[in-house]
Design an enzyme around this catalytic site. Structure first.
Site, PDB file in Angstrom:
ATOM      1  N   ARG A  78       0.830  -1.218   0.000  1.00  0.00           N
ATOM      2  CA  ARG A  78       0.000   0.000   0.000  1.00  0.00           C
ATOM      3  C   ARG A  78       0.860   1.261   0.000  1.00  0.00           C
ATOM      4  NH1 ARG A  78      -3.987  -0.816   4.642  1.00  0.00           N
ATOM      5  NH2 ARG A  78      -4.669   1.245   4.025  1.00  0.00           N
ATOM      6  N   ASP A 112      -3.899   7.439   3.970  1.00  0.00           N
ATOM      7  CA  ASP A 112      -3.030   7.643   2.799  1.00  0.00           C
ATOM      8  C   ASP A 112      -2.310   8.990   2.765  1.00  0.00           C
ATOM      9  OD1 ASP A 112      -5.013   9.481   1.911  1.00  0.00           O
ATOM     10  OD2 ASP A 112      -6.022   7.965   0.700  1.00  0.00           O
ATOM     11  N   HIS A 130      -7.751   7.060  11.877  1.00  0.00           N
ATOM     12  CA  HIS A 130      -7.239   5.679  11.882  1.00  0.00           C
ATOM     13  C   HIS A 130      -5.724   5.598  11.723  1.00  0.00           C
ATOM     14  CE1 HIS A 130     -11.519   4.165  10.620  1.00  0.00           C
ATOM     15  NE2 HIS A 130     -11.426   4.467  11.899  1.00  0.00           N
ATOM     16  N   CYS A 138       6.438   1.199  17.900  1.00  0.00           N
ATOM     17  CA  CYS A 138       6.978   0.014  18.560  1.00  0.00           C
ATOM     18  C   CYS A 138       5.849  -0.807  19.181  1.00  0.00           C
ATOM     19  CB  CYS A 138       7.958   0.468  19.644  1.00  0.00           C
ATOM     20  SG  CYS A 138       8.728  -0.924  20.492  1.00  0.00           S
ATOM     21  N   CYS A 162      12.248  -1.357  16.383  1.00  0.00           N
ATOM     22  CA  CYS A 162      12.343  -0.102  17.129  1.00  0.00           C
ATOM     23  C   CYS A 162      13.810   0.262  17.394  1.00  0.00           C
ATOM     24  CB  CYS A 162      11.588  -0.261  18.449  1.00  0.00           C
ATOM     25  SG  CYS A 162      11.716   1.151  19.539  1.00  0.00           S
ATOM     26  N   CYS A 165      14.303   0.280  21.518  1.00  0.00           N
ATOM     27  CA  CYS A 165      14.368  -0.917  22.372  1.00  0.00           C
ATOM     28  C   CYS A 165      14.588  -2.207  21.577  1.00  0.00           C
ATOM     29  CB  CYS A 165      13.094  -1.031  23.227  1.00  0.00           C
ATOM     30  SG  CYS A 165      11.674  -1.645  22.314  1.00  0.00           S
ATOM     31  N   ASN A 228     -21.525  10.157  -2.565  1.00  0.00           N
ATOM     32  CA  ASN A 228     -21.079   8.770  -2.731  1.00  0.00           C
ATOM     33  C   ASN A 228     -21.609   8.256  -4.059  1.00  0.00           C
ATOM     34  OD1 ASN A 228     -20.561   5.861  -2.310  1.00  0.00           O
ATOM     35  ND2 ASN A 228     -20.275   6.416  -0.160  1.00  0.00           N
ATOM     36  N   GLU A 230     -22.731   5.257  -4.299  1.00  0.00           N
ATOM     37  CA  GLU A 230     -23.816   4.303  -4.006  1.00  0.00           C
ATOM     38  C   GLU A 230     -24.396   4.554  -2.622  1.00  0.00           C
ATOM     39  OE1 GLU A 230     -21.534   0.707  -4.605  1.00  0.00           O
ATOM     40  OE2 GLU A 230     -21.133   0.548  -2.454  1.00  0.00           O
ATOM     41  N   ALA A 246     -16.492  11.711  -5.979  1.00  0.00           N
ATOM     42  CA  ALA A 246     -15.997  12.797  -5.141  1.00  0.00           C
ATOM     43  C   ALA A 246     -15.301  13.875  -5.969  1.00  0.00           C
ATOM     44  CB  ALA A 246     -15.029  12.231  -4.102  1.00  0.00           C
TER      45      ALA A 246
HETATM   46  C1  BJW Z   1     -16.743   6.649  -3.850  1.00  0.00           C
HETATM   47  C2  BJW Z   1     -15.917   6.647  -4.946  1.00  0.00           C
HETATM   48  C3  BJW Z   1     -15.741   7.864  -5.572  1.00  0.00           C
HETATM   49  C4  BJW Z   1     -15.927   4.673  -4.235  1.00  0.00           C
HETATM   50  N1  BJW Z   1     -16.352   8.937  -5.102  1.00  0.00           N
HETATM   51  N2  BJW Z   1     -17.349   7.722  -3.397  1.00  0.00           N
HETATM   52  C5  BJW Z   1     -20.561  -0.426  16.423  1.00  0.00           C
HETATM   53  C6  BJW Z   1     -21.305  -1.281  15.624  1.00  0.00           C
HETATM   54  C7  BJW Z   1     -20.701  -2.384  15.002  1.00  0.00           C
HETATM   55  C8  BJW Z   1     -19.339  -2.641  15.149  1.00  0.00           C
HETATM   56  C9  BJW Z   1     -18.600  -1.783  15.930  1.00  0.00           C
HETATM   57  C10 BJW Z   1     -19.211  -0.699  16.551  1.00  0.00           C
HETATM   58  N3  BJW Z   1     -18.253  -0.023  17.227  1.00  0.00           N
HETATM   59  C11 BJW Z   1     -17.060  -0.651  17.021  1.00  0.00           C
HETATM   60  C12 BJW Z   1     -17.244  -1.737  16.255  1.00  0.00           C
HETATM   61  C13 BJW Z   1     -16.184  -2.698  15.806  1.00  0.00           C
HETATM   62  C14 BJW Z   1     -15.386  -2.196  14.625  1.00  0.00           C
HETATM   63  C15 BJW Z   1     -16.332  -1.982  13.467  1.00  0.00           C
HETATM   64  O1  BJW Z   1     -16.761  -0.875  13.151  1.00  0.00           O
HETATM   65  N4  BJW Z   1     -16.668  -3.042  12.766  1.00  0.00           N
HETATM   66  C16 BJW Z   1     -17.577  -2.963  11.611  1.00  0.00           C
HETATM   67  C17 BJW Z   1     -16.834  -3.388  10.342  1.00  0.00           C
HETATM   68  C18 BJW Z   1     -18.760  -3.823  11.871  1.00  0.00           C
HETATM   69  N5  BJW Z   1     -14.667  -0.987  14.965  1.00  0.00           N
HETATM   70  C19 BJW Z   1     -13.477  -1.043  15.556  1.00  0.00           C
HETATM   71  O2  BJW Z   1     -12.957  -2.086  15.855  1.00  0.00           O
HETATM   72  C20 BJW Z   1     -12.800   0.275  15.905  1.00  0.00           C
HETATM   73  N6  BJW Z   1     -12.360   0.229  17.228  1.00  0.00           N
HETATM   74  C21 BJW Z   1     -13.176   0.313  18.254  1.00  0.00           C
HETATM   75  O3  BJW Z   1     -14.344   0.578  18.155  1.00  0.00           O
HETATM   76  O4  BJW Z   1     -12.562   0.107  19.456  1.00  0.00           O
HETATM   77  C22 BJW Z   1     -13.353   0.058  20.664  1.00  0.00           C
HETATM   78  C23 BJW Z   1     -12.387  -0.086  21.806  1.00  0.00           C
HETATM   79  C24 BJW Z   1     -12.491   0.790  22.869  1.00  0.00           C
HETATM   80  C25 BJW Z   1     -11.620   0.647  23.949  1.00  0.00           C
HETATM   81  C26 BJW Z   1     -10.654  -0.350  23.928  1.00  0.00           C
HETATM   82  C27 BJW Z   1     -10.536  -1.208  22.848  1.00  0.00           C
HETATM   83  C28 BJW Z   1     -11.419  -1.084  21.772  1.00  0.00           C
HETATM   84  C29 BJW Z   1     -11.548   0.473  15.063  1.00  0.00           C
HETATM   85  C30 BJW Z   1     -11.844   0.590  13.625  1.00  0.00           C
HETATM   86  C31 BJW Z   1     -10.553   0.742  12.836  1.00  0.00           C
HETATM   87  C32 BJW Z   1     -10.813   0.575  11.366  1.00  0.00           C
HETATM   88  N7  BJW Z   1      -9.619   0.539  10.697  1.00  0.00           N
HETATM   89  C33 BJW Z   1      -9.629   0.324   9.259  1.00  0.00           C
HETATM   90  C34 BJW Z   1      -8.417  -0.488   8.870  1.00  0.00           C
HETATM   91  C35 BJW Z   1      -7.196   0.268   8.991  1.00  0.00           C
HETATM   92  C36 BJW Z   1      -6.232  -0.501   8.227  1.00  0.00           C
HETATM   93  C37 BJW Z   1      -5.594   0.297   7.190  1.00  0.00           C
HETATM   94  O5  BJW Z   1      -6.091   1.270   6.633  1.00  0.00           O
HETATM   95  O6  BJW Z   1      -4.550  -0.165   6.914  1.00  0.00           O
HETATM   96  O7  BJW Z   1      -9.756   1.580   8.588  1.00  0.00           O
HETATM   97  S1  BJW Z   1     -10.973  -0.611   8.597  1.00  0.00           S
HETATM   98  C38 BJW Z   1     -11.028   0.201   7.060  1.00  0.00           C
HETATM   99  O8  BJW Z   1     -12.398   0.667   6.983  1.00  0.00           O
HETATM  100  C39 BJW Z   1     -10.112   1.437   7.197  1.00  0.00           C
HETATM  101  C40 BJW Z   1     -11.067   2.522   6.778  1.00  0.00           C
HETATM  102  O9  BJW Z   1     -10.635   3.771   7.327  1.00  0.00           O
HETATM  103  C41 BJW Z   1     -12.410   2.061   7.271  1.00  0.00           C
HETATM  104  C42 BJW Z   1     -13.599   2.702   6.612  1.00  0.00           C
HETATM  105  O10 BJW Z   1     -13.666   2.326   5.279  1.00  0.00           O
HETATM  106  P1  BJW Z   1     -14.151   3.387   4.211  1.00  0.00           P
HETATM  107  O11 BJW Z   1     -13.204   4.531   4.189  1.00  0.00           O
HETATM  108  O12 BJW Z   1     -15.559   3.699   4.417  1.00  0.00           O
HETATM  109  O13 BJW Z   1     -13.889   2.591   2.838  1.00  0.00           O
HETATM  110  P2  BJW Z   1     -14.830   1.516   2.099  1.00  0.00           P
HETATM  111  O14 BJW Z   1     -13.988   0.830   1.126  1.00  0.00           O
HETATM  112  O15 BJW Z   1     -15.589   0.698   3.056  1.00  0.00           O
HETATM  113  O16 BJW Z   1     -15.906   2.423   1.352  1.00  0.00           O
HETATM  114  C43 BJW Z   1     -15.589   3.256   0.251  1.00  0.00           C
HETATM  115  C44 BJW Z   1     -16.800   4.049  -0.104  1.00  0.00           C
HETATM  116  O17 BJW Z   1     -16.453   4.955  -1.118  1.00  0.00           O
HETATM  117  C45 BJW Z   1     -17.971   3.210  -0.639  1.00  0.00           C
HETATM  118  O18 BJW Z   1     -19.174   3.655  -0.022  1.00  0.00           O
HETATM  119  C46 BJW Z   1     -17.998   3.528  -2.138  1.00  0.00           C
HETATM  120  O19 BJW Z   1     -19.303   3.510  -2.674  1.00  0.00           O
HETATM  121  C47 BJW Z   1     -17.435   4.914  -2.135  1.00  0.00           C
HETATM  122  N8  BJW Z   1     -16.751   5.315  -3.345  1.00  0.00           N
HETATM  123  N9  BJW Z   1     -15.457   5.324  -5.144  1.00  0.00           N
HETATM  124  C48 BJW Z   1     -17.158   8.792  -3.999  1.00  0.00           C
HETATM  125  N10 BJW Z   1     -14.952   7.947  -6.671  1.00  0.00           N
HETATM  126 ZN    ZN Z   2      10.553   0.197  21.416  1.00  0.00          ZN
END
Ligand code: BJW
Ligand code: ZN
Length: 256
Positions: A78, A112, A130, A138, A162, A165, A228, A230, A246
């Site tokens: 990536r 990104d 995120h 680390c 790291c 450490c 969006n 969709e 977008a």
């Molecule tokens: C266009 C287009 C164009 C295309 N123009 N549009 C409540 C309910 C259910 C579950 C949970 C909840 N609360 C928490 C959870 C669990 C979980 C979660 O949400 N799970 C769901 C999947 C069900 N959440 C978590 O675990 C979070 N942590 C948390 O809540 O911790 C609680 C806690 C508290 C205290 C101690 C310990 C824990 C953390 C979430 C982290 C998400 N991270 C990621 C991965 C990072 C990895 C990386 O990037 O390398 O972040 S997941 C991935 O999805 C990434 C994104 O930021 C994120 C969102 O995705 P995004 O940006 O919406 O992308 P897509 O691909 O899904 O959608 C693209 C959209 O664009 C589409 O709609 C297209 O139509 C559109 N599109 N082309 C305009 N040209």
């Molecule tokens: Zn360290």
């Protein structure tokens, strides 16, 4: 035969423009879709898989504990892709709006760095919910650092370690099941709760807590404008929905 002509201000884009222009505080929430036209793959939908893996398979502490090499390989891939991408017209239009209005703040789920690259001043730099593809931290101590290097995942020893450490390092990114940074999330929630308008661009609105930010605006009496290609879970409750990409819609929406 005469044909009814819609008054210009009844078009969704005109209604959205009026809402944003009338708002004192605007918050923008972006997701992967805002970078799609820059060439960055989204997580879900076509092109969302790397090999056979979904984000949910790799972006977890469990996946990293099981196979750090595989996870680092994904992030290395990536980094390489994003390094070859540039901000698009949507990033630039959002940055310009943030520079010309004090109360126009960008919150992104993206790692990104493209919003930051479009920003010419700190005010236009987004809150990154995120983390960042270009920061490493680390797994043992609190050390974290900027890191644009390519990843050599040929063996456990060649993975980033790291300097302080010696322990294995990991991407400074919030994985599933991990808490977002308290200060960053707190600021995002305050901005969303106080906003008169929340502009949501290119997110599937499936991942929480980010997906709940627009609801905070709406429950406090503000409007939600969704851009969006969709439907998403936010579409039904959005004040105005703008269907399209977008890079096409955002510059038009924010043109002065
Ligand atoms: C266009 C287009 C164009 C295309 N123009 N549009 C409540 C309910 C259910 C579950 C949970 C909840 N609360 C928490 C959870 C669990 C979980 C979660 O949400 N799970 C769901 C999947 C069900 N959440 C978590 O675990 C979070 N942590 C948390 O809540 O911790 C609680 C806690 C508290 C205290 C101690 C310990 C824990 C953390 C979430 C982290 C998400 N991270 C990621 C991965 C990072 C990895 C990386 O990037 O390398 O972040 S997941 C991935 O999805 C990434 C994104 O930021 C994120 C969102 O995705 P995004 O940006 O919406 O992308 P897509 O691909 O899904 O959608 C693209 C959209 O664009 C589409 O709609 C297209 O139509 C559109 N599109 N082309 C305009 N040209
Ligand atoms: Zn360290």
């Amino acid at each position: 035969m005469s044909r009814a002509v819609e008054a210009p201000d009844t078009q969704p884009i005109d209604r959205a423009r009026a809402l944003l222009r009338g708002a004192h505080h605007v918050v923008v929430l972006t997701g992967a879709g805002v970078s799609a036209e820059s060439g960055v793959p989204t997580f879900r939908g076509a092109g969302g898989l790397w090999r056979q893996y979904r984000a949910e398979d790799l972006a977890t502490p469990h996946a990293f504990a099981r196979d750090a090499r595989l996870v680092w390989e994904w992030y290395g891939w990536r980094r390489t892709i994003v390094s070859g991408c540039a901000p698009n017209a949507a990033h630039h239009a959002l940055a310009a709006a943030a520079l010309s209005h004090a109360d126009f703040r960008i919150i992104t789920q993206n790692v990104d760095g493209l919003h930051a690259r479009a920003a010419r001043e700190p005010r236009a730099i987004p809150l990154e919910l995120h983390g960042s593809l270009y920061r490493t931290r680390c797994t043992r101590c609190a050390h974290r650092w900027d890191d644009r290097s390519t990843v050599d995942a040929t063996s456990g020893d060649t993975l980033p370690h790291c300097d302080a450490c010696g322990a294995l390092a990991r991407p400074d990114i919030v994985w599933f099941g991990e808490a977002l940074d308290d200060a960053v999330l707190g600021e995002a929630m305050t901005l969303a709760a106080n906003a008169d308008a929340c502009l949501v661009v290119g997110t599937s609105a499936l991942v929480h807590p980010a997906a709940g930010l627009a609801d905070l605006t709406r429950r406090n009496g503000g409007s939600v404008v969704e851009v969006n290609v969709e439907d998403t879970p936010l579409t039904g409750s959005a004040t105005v929905v703008l269907r399209g990409t977008a890079a096409t819609i955002v510059p038009d929406l924010l043109a002065s």
